[in-house]
Design a protein around this motif. Structure first.
Motif, PDB file in Angstrom:
ATOM      1  N   TYR A 219       0.859  -1.196   0.000  1.00  0.00           N
ATOM      2  CA  TYR A 219       0.000   0.000   0.000  1.00  0.00           C
ATOM      3  C   TYR A 219       0.890   1.239   0.000  1.00  0.00           C
ATOM      4  CZ  TYR A 219       1.154  -0.350   4.963  1.00  0.00           C
ATOM      5  OH  TYR A 219       1.836  -0.463   6.146  1.00  0.00           O
ATOM      6  N   PRO A 220       0.343   2.391  -0.422  1.00  0.00           N
ATOM      7  CA  PRO A 220       1.141   3.622  -0.365  1.00  0.00           C
ATOM      8  C   PRO A 220       1.624   3.856   1.073  1.00  0.00           C
ATOM      9  CG  PRO A 220      -0.856   4.002  -1.618  1.00  0.00           C
ATOM     10  CD  PRO A 220      -1.000   2.636  -0.976  1.00  0.00           C
ATOM     11  N   GLY A 221       2.893   4.109   1.221  1.00  0.00           N
ATOM     12  CA  GLY A 221       3.463   4.358   2.538  1.00  0.00           C
ATOM     13  C   GLY A 221       3.982   3.112   3.242  1.00  0.00           C
ATOM     14  N   ASP A 222       3.982   1.955   2.576  1.00  0.00           N
ATOM     15  CA  ASP A 222       4.428   0.746   3.274  1.00  0.00           C
ATOM     16  C   ASP A 222       5.923   0.783   3.608  1.00  0.00           C
ATOM     17  OD1 ASP A 222       5.271   0.187   0.643  1.00  0.00           O
ATOM     18  OD2 ASP A 222       4.196  -1.709   0.502  1.00  0.00           O
ATOM     19  N   LEU A 223       6.740   1.436   2.787  1.00  0.00           N
ATOM     20  CA  LEU A 223       8.157   1.587   3.128  1.00  0.00           C
ATOM     21  C   LEU A 223       8.294   2.501   4.348  1.00  0.00           C
ATOM     22  CD1 LEU A 223      11.178   1.177   2.664  1.00  0.00           C
ATOM     23  CD2 LEU A 223      11.085   3.015   0.955  1.00  0.00           C
ATOM     24  N   LEU A 224       7.541   3.586   4.376  1.00  0.00           N
ATOM     25  CA  LEU A 224       7.564   4.487   5.529  1.00  0.00           C
ATOM     26  C   LEU A 224       7.159   3.746   6.799  1.00  0.00           C
ATOM     27  CD1 LEU A 224       7.876   7.298   6.784  1.00  0.00           C
ATOM     28  CD2 LEU A 224       5.511   7.757   6.105  1.00  0.00           C
ATOM     29  N   MET A 225       6.141   2.911   6.712  1.00  0.00           N
ATOM     30  CA  MET A 225       5.710   2.160   7.892  1.00  0.00           C
ATOM     31  C   MET A 225       6.826   1.248   8.387  1.00  0.00           C
ATOM     32  SD  MET A 225       2.835   3.071   9.094  1.00  0.00           S
ATOM     33  CE  MET A 225       2.671   1.711  10.240  1.00  0.00           C
ATOM     34  N   ALA A 226       7.547   0.617   7.478  1.00  0.00           N
ATOM     35  CA  ALA A 226       8.665  -0.232   7.899  1.00  0.00           C
ATOM     36  C   ALA A 226       9.710   0.608   8.634  1.00  0.00           C
ATOM     37  CB  ALA A 226       9.282  -0.932   6.692  1.00  0.00           C
ATOM     38  N   VAL A 227      10.020   1.794   8.101  1.00  0.00           N
ATOM     39  CA  VAL A 227      11.003   2.674   8.735  1.00  0.00           C
ATOM     40  C   VAL A 227      10.494   3.152  10.100  1.00  0.00           C
ATOM     41  CG1 VAL A 227      12.146   4.927   8.534  1.00  0.00           C
ATOM     42  CG2 VAL A 227      12.106   3.366   6.581  1.00  0.00           C
ATOM     43  N   LEU A 228       9.213   3.440  10.202  1.00  0.00           N
ATOM     44  CA  LEU A 228       8.653   3.905  11.475  1.00  0.00           C
ATOM     45  C   LEU A 228       8.691   2.828  12.559  1.00  0.00           C
ATOM     46  CD1 LEU A 228       5.616   6.009  10.213  1.00  0.00           C
ATOM     47  CD2 LEU A 228       7.732   6.861  11.246  1.00  0.00           C
ATOM     48  N   HIS A 229       8.821   1.583  12.166  1.00  0.00           N
ATOM     49  CA  HIS A 229       8.896   0.498  13.140  1.00  0.00           C
ATOM     50  C   HIS A 229      10.333   0.127  13.517  1.00  0.00           C
ATOM     51  CE1 HIS A 229       4.609  -0.083  12.144  1.00  0.00           C
ATOM     52  NE2 HIS A 229       4.571  -0.416  13.407  1.00  0.00           N
ATOM     53  N   VAL A 230      11.304   0.888  13.018  1.00  0.00           N
ATOM     54  CA  VAL A 230      12.690   0.691  13.444  1.00  0.00           C
ATOM     55  C   VAL A 230      12.762   1.092  14.921  1.00  0.00           C
ATOM     56  CG1 VAL A 230      15.031   1.621  13.152  1.00  0.00           C
ATOM     57  CG2 VAL A 230      13.670   0.985  11.145  1.00  0.00           C
ATOM     58  N   PRO A 231      13.483   0.314  15.735  1.00  0.00           N
ATOM     59  CA  PRO A 231      13.530   0.609  17.179  1.00  0.00           C
ATOM     60  C   PRO A 231      14.038   2.018  17.500  1.00  0.00           C
ATOM     61  CG  PRO A 231      14.516  -1.534  16.698  1.00  0.00           C
ATOM     62  CD  PRO A 231      14.255  -0.870  15.372  1.00  0.00           C
ATOM     63  N   ASP A 232      13.497   2.578  18.572  1.00  0.00           N
ATOM     64  CA  ASP A 232      13.877   3.918  19.020  1.00  0.00           C
ATOM     65  C   ASP A 232      15.380   4.041  19.268  1.00  0.00           C
ATOM     66  OD1 ASP A 232      11.244   4.760  18.901  1.00  0.00           O
ATOM     67  OD2 ASP A 232      10.885   4.480  21.052  1.00  0.00           O
ATOM     68  N   GLU A 233      16.027   2.960  19.698  1.00  0.00           N
ATOM     69  CA  GLU A 233      17.462   2.999  19.973  1.00  0.00           C
ATOM     70  C   GLU A 233      18.247   3.372  18.708  1.00  0.00           C
ATOM     71  OE1 GLU A 233      15.725  -0.211  20.623  1.00  0.00           O
ATOM     72  OE2 GLU A 233      15.039   0.911  22.371  1.00  0.00           O
ATOM     73  N   TYR A 234      17.767   2.924  17.562  1.00  0.00           N
ATOM     74  CA  TYR A 234      18.426   3.258  16.298  1.00  0.00           C
ATOM     75  C   TYR A 234      18.425   4.769  16.101  1.00  0.00           C
ATOM     76  CZ  TYR A 234      19.471   3.562  11.339  1.00  0.00           C
ATOM     77  OH  TYR A 234      20.043   3.889  10.135  1.00  0.00           O
ATOM     78  N   TRP A 235      17.249   5.388  16.268  1.00  0.00           N
ATOM     79  CA  TRP A 235      17.124   6.831  16.034  1.00  0.00           C
ATOM     80  C   TRP A 235      17.902   7.638  17.065  1.00  0.00           C
ATOM     81  CZ3 TRP A 235      15.696   7.138  11.366  1.00  0.00           C
ATOM     82  CH2 TRP A 235      14.767   6.242  10.835  1.00  0.00           C
ATOM     83  N   ALA A 236      17.979   7.148  18.297  1.00  0.00           N
ATOM     84  CA  ALA A 236      18.711   7.857  19.344  1.00  0.00           C
ATOM     85  C   ALA A 236      20.186   7.994  18.990  1.00  0.00           C
ATOM     86  CB  ALA A 236      18.552   7.127  20.673  1.00  0.00           C
ATOM     87  N   GLN A 237      20.716   7.038  18.248  1.00  0.00           N
ATOM     88  CA  GLN A 237      22.124   7.061  17.864  1.00  0.00           C
ATOM     89  C   GLN A 237      22.366   7.767  16.534  1.00  0.00           C
ATOM     90  OE1 GLN A 237      23.317   2.952  17.880  1.00  0.00           O
ATOM     91  NE2 GLN A 237      22.981   2.741  20.069  1.00  0.00           N
ATOM     92  N   ARG A 238      21.295   8.150  15.831  1.00  0.00           N
ATOM     93  CA  ARG A 238      21.448   8.728  14.495  1.00  0.00           C
ATOM     94  C   ARG A 238      20.539   9.952  14.320  1.00  0.00           C
ATOM     95  NH1 ARG A 238      21.992   3.325  14.519  1.00  0.00           N
ATOM     96  NH2 ARG A 238      23.690   2.430  13.294  1.00  0.00           N
ATOM     97  N   PRO A 239      20.877  11.043  14.996  1.00  0.00           N
ATOM     98  CA  PRO A 239      20.012  12.224  14.935  1.00  0.00           C
ATOM     99  C   PRO A 239      19.879  12.822  13.530  1.00  0.00           C
ATOM    100  CG  PRO A 239      22.054  12.707  16.119  1.00  0.00           C
ATOM    101  CD  PRO A 239      22.024  11.229  15.885  1.00  0.00           C
ATOM    102  N   GLN A 240      20.910  12.703  12.693  1.00  0.00           N
ATOM    103  CA  GLN A 240      20.796  13.256  11.340  1.00  0.00           C
ATOM    104  C   GLN A 240      19.785  12.467  10.517  1.00  0.00           C
ATOM    105  OE1 GLN A 240      25.005  13.209  10.347  1.00  0.00           O
ATOM    106  NE2 GLN A 240      25.013  15.452  10.384  1.00  0.00           N
ATOM    107  N   GLU A 241      19.772  11.161  10.673  1.00  0.00           N
ATOM    108  CA  GLU A 241      18.789  10.344   9.957  1.00  0.00           C
ATOM    109  C   GLU A 241      17.387  10.613  10.501  1.00  0.00           C
ATOM    110  OE1 GLU A 241      19.833   6.178   9.642  1.00  0.00           O
ATOM    111  OE2 GLU A 241      21.931   6.725   9.338  1.00  0.00           O
TER     112      GLU A 241
END
Length: 150
Positions: free
Chosen positions: A93-115
């Motif tokens: 469905y439209p946005g399915d790649l975004l949904m996969a990215v949104l389900h990446v664990p919070d720890e990933y984003w905490a270490q990568r503020p630019q991403e």
């Protein structure tokens, strides 16, 4: 010079080399082939690790990110696609790649503020009135996106 009179800037060699590299090249150790009796998703993920990064499709990245494979490589590739077109569609469905990215664990984003900043830029482009905006059970997209918005 290009036809419009501007100077052409060559693509840096390291970027070109990365496009021809595979996940097995950049995310060591390389994986062995999947067992013959493995589920189809497992076989597909193993096979995708041997595809040049420049040839991965939206669906390929949706699957890899969704399976949390080589996130340090697959998430930036996905964000490059999503930055200006957050509702890109794989096979579902439209946005399915975004949904996969949104389900990446919070720890990933905490270490990568630019991403995370790039993800937030993509999220800022979402418009619930867009006819392609996915209608998901319990407004899953809105809930997942609100967790990571600035």
């Amino acid at each position: 010079m290009s036809d419009d009179g501007t100077a052409r800037v060559p693509i840096p060699a390291e970027i070109l080399a990365l496009a021809s590299s595979t996940l097995d090249d950049v995310d060591r150790p390389a994986w062995p082939p999947a067992p013959d009796d493995a589920p189809s998703t497992v076989r597909r993920v193993h096979a995708l690790r041997r595809v040049p990064l420049g040839e991965l499709t939206v669906e390929d990245l949706r699957l890899l990110v969704g399976q949390h494979v080589a996130l340090g490589t697959t998430v930036p590739l996905a964000l490059g696609m999503l930055r200006y077109r957050p509702l890109l569609e794989g096979d579902h469905y439209p946005g399915d790649l975004l949904m996969a990215v949104l389900h990446v664990p919070d720890e990933y984003w905490a270490q990568r503020p630019q991403e995370l900043a790039v993800l937030r830029e993509a999220l800022s482009r979402l418009d619930p009135d867009d006819p392609d905006y996915p209608v998901l059970e319990d407004d899953e997209l809105t809930r997942a996106a609100s967790r990571l918005r600035a």
